[in-house]
Scaffold this motif. Structure first.
Motif, mmCIF file in Angstrom:
data_model
loop_
_atom_site.group_PDB
_atom_site.id
_atom_site.type_symbol
_atom_site.label_atom_id
_atom_site.label_comp_id
_atom_site.label_asym_id
_atom_site.label_seq_id
_atom_site.Cartn_x
_atom_site.Cartn_y
_atom_site.Cartn_z
ATOM 1 N N GLY A 1 0.786 -1.227 0.000
ATOM 2 C CA GLY A 1 0.000 0.000 0.000
ATOM 3 C C GLY A 1 0.815 1.273 0.000
ATOM 4 O O GLY A 1 0.261 2.359 -0.263
ATOM 5 N N TYR A 2 2.115 1.177 0.252
ATOM 6 C CA TYR A 2 2.956 2.375 0.304
ATOM 7 C C TYR A 2 2.986 3.087 -1.048
ATOM 8 O O TYR A 2 2.703 4.284 -1.153
ATOM 9 N N ILE B 1 1.708 6.705 -2.545
ATOM 10 C CA ILE B 1 2.632 7.635 -3.217
ATOM 11 C C ILE B 1 2.056 8.059 -4.563
ATOM 12 O O ILE B 1 2.043 9.255 -4.904
ATOM 13 N N ARG B 2 1.558 7.098 -5.339
ATOM 14 C CA ARG B 2 0.976 7.424 -6.649
ATOM 15 C C ARG B 2 -0.229 8.353 -6.490
ATOM 16 O O ARG B 2 -0.401 9.299 -7.272
ATOM 17 N N ALA B 3 -1.053 8.099 -5.481
ATOM 18 C CA ALA B 3 -2.229 8.936 -5.254
ATOM 19 C C ALA B 3 -1.838 10.358 -4.889
ATOM 20 O O ALA B 3 -2.463 11.327 -5.346
ATOM 21 N N ILE B 4 -0.788 10.512 -4.090
ATOM 22 C CA ILE B 4 -0.324 11.850 -3.708
ATOM 23 C C ILE B 4 0.224 12.587 -4.932
ATOM 24 O O ILE B 4 -0.058 13.780 -5.137
ATOM 25 N N CYS B 5 1.000 11.882 -5.763
ATOM 26 C CA CYS B 5 1.526 12.507 -6.985
ATOM 27 C C CYS B 5 0.387 12.973 -7.880
ATOM 28 O O CYS B 5 0.450 14.069 -8.468
ATOM 29 N N LEU C 1 5.206 14.540 -11.026
ATOM 30 C CA LEU C 1 5.577 13.323 -11.740
ATOM 31 C C LEU C 1 6.137 12.282 -10.772
ATOM 32 O O LEU C 1 6.877 12.620 -9.837
ATOM 33 N N LEU C 2 5.818 11.028 -11.017
ATOM 34 C CA LEU C 2 6.401 9.911 -10.276
ATOM 35 C C LEU C 2 7.492 9.283 -11.137
ATOM 36 O O LEU C 2 7.221 8.763 -12.218
ATOM 37 N N ILE C 3 8.731 9.343 -10.642
ATOM 38 C CA ILE C 3 9.899 8.844 -11.369
ATOM 39 C C ILE C 3 10.464 7.659 -10.596
ATOM 40 O O ILE C 3 10.894 7.810 -9.449
ATOM 41 N N LEU C 4 10.449 6.485 -11.193
ATOM 42 C CA LEU C 4 10.948 5.292 -10.529
ATOM 43 C C LEU C 4 12.275 4.848 -11.128
ATOM 44 O O LEU C 4 12.454 4.824 -12.344
ATOM 45 N N ASP C 5 13.193 4.516 -10.248
ATOM 46 C CA ASP C 5 14.523 4.047 -10.619
ATOM 47 C C ASP C 5 14.542 2.526 -10.496
ATOM 48 O O ASP C 5 14.607 1.978 -9.396
ATOM 49 N N VAL D 1 1.605 2.653 -12.038
ATOM 50 C CA VAL D 1 2.372 2.963 -13.241
ATOM 51 C C VAL D 1 3.041 4.314 -13.021
ATOM 52 O O VAL D 1 2.359 5.289 -12.703
ATOM 53 N N PRO D 2 4.359 4.401 -13.172
ATOM 54 C CA PRO D 2 5.041 5.687 -13.025
ATOM 55 C C PRO D 2 4.875 6.539 -14.276
ATOM 56 O O PRO D 2 4.423 6.054 -15.321
#
Length: 318
Positions: free
Chosen positions: A221-222, A226-230, A236-240, A261-262
């Motif tokens: 759920g973390y 995070i996606r919901a806050i973005c 933008l959500l940027i995943l490494d 999905v980022p």
């Protein structure tokens, strides 16, 4: 005397002469079990004959063509393969030469996105403590490893760091794992409100933390939070996924386990398994179209990006 500027000046490492499968062999005949695959890279083993054959076949065709003037069938096929594996909203791949380049690309692309859509005041990233995103200056700036950052701190761009999702260290005795995950995810919202959401470019994170907190996954759920806050605050959500992507978690992208999905995701390492340097930055239609319908030109590029790729059966390597 070695004239190579090695990683540590006080130690000359063994000289590797050859490799075979999971083993490296030095000039003294000693065999080393490459249990880590180097830096989580050599996932296909060393000197795989069919991979070597594919490399030779490409060299016999053409080894290099500059992407400022040309494209190539192997690079087009690799991009198509990656997009086939990605969620439907991710339809564009920017091919580079490694993980740090992929993250630099992600950061610059995220910044240009906001310039293209008329919000140039956005110039700030939020990331996490005890994270690692590469050693180039931009990637180092969004990394949370204090030891790596310290010598270069005056050169780094300002980045706000929030807590990692590290229940073993930080979960309170009075909260469940889910409650803990939500609490640390909500630090992103608090930081956004402190900085001003319309000044923030995006949030940067590793779905599975590798180099600074070995194989650390987030609580259930973390990342959904995070996606919901973005989405709520329009960043933008940027995943490494340089280390944790390309199949290392059982799915091609680690974020698939999180049902998110980022906007931008960076991959490298296992993408070519050490046979040639390669990385890729994959982006959603939203990000790509901001440039395609605007200036049309991503102000970025490297000499060796998307060049020298070769096709190995149904897998495309570089």
């Amino acid at each position: 005397m070695s004239h190579v500027f090695h990683r540590h000046c006080h130690h000359l490492p063994p000289t590797i002469a050859s490799g075979n499968g999971m083993y490296l062999i030095d000039t003294q005949g000693n065999e080393y079990l490459d249990a880590c695959g180097g830096a989580a890279v050599s996932c296909l083993g060393h000197n795989h004959p069919s991979v070597l054959e594919a490399i030779h076949r490409q060299l016999d065709t053409i080894p290099y063509a500059h992407t400022g003037f040309f494209t190539s069938a192997p690079s087009e096929a690799l991009a198509e393969k990656l997009i086939d594996l990605a969620p439907s909203s991710i339809n564009h791949a920017y091919l580079v030469s490694g993980g740090s380049e992929a993250m630099e690309t992600a950061l610059k692309l995220a910044r240009q996105y906001w310039v293209e859509v008329g919000e140039p005041q956005r110039q700030h990233f939020i990331a996490r403590r005890q994270s690692y995103h590469g050693n180039t200056l931009g990637a180092l700036s969004v990394g949370g490893n204090a030891w790596r950052r310290a010598p270069f701190a005056p050169l780094l761009m300002d980045t706000s760091l929030i807590a990692p999702c590290y229940a073993y260290r930080d979960q309170g005795p009075d909260e469940t794992a889910y409650e803990y995950g939500q609490r640390v995810a909500n630090e992103l919202e608090a930081m956004l409100l402190e900085k001003g959401p319309d000044t923030v470019i995006g949030f940067v994170a590793e779905p599975v933390v590798g180099a600074t907190a070995g194989a650390l996954t987030a609580e259930a759920g973390y990342f959904s939070r995070i996606r919901a806050i973005c989405d709520q605050y329009n960043i933008l959500l940027i995943l490494d996924e340089v280390m944790c992507g390309t199949g290392r978690t059982g799915r091609f992208f680690a974020f698939e386990h999180e049902d998110i999905v980022p906007d931008i995701v960076a991959i490298a390492k296992g993408l070519a398994a050490g046979y040639q340097p390669i990385g890729a930055t994959l982006v959603t239609d939203r990000v790509y179209e901001s440039i395609a319908s605007g200036s049309g030109f991503f102000q970025h590029g490297h000499t060796f990006m998307a060049s020298g790729f070769f096709q190995h059966g149904h897998t495309f390597m570089a």
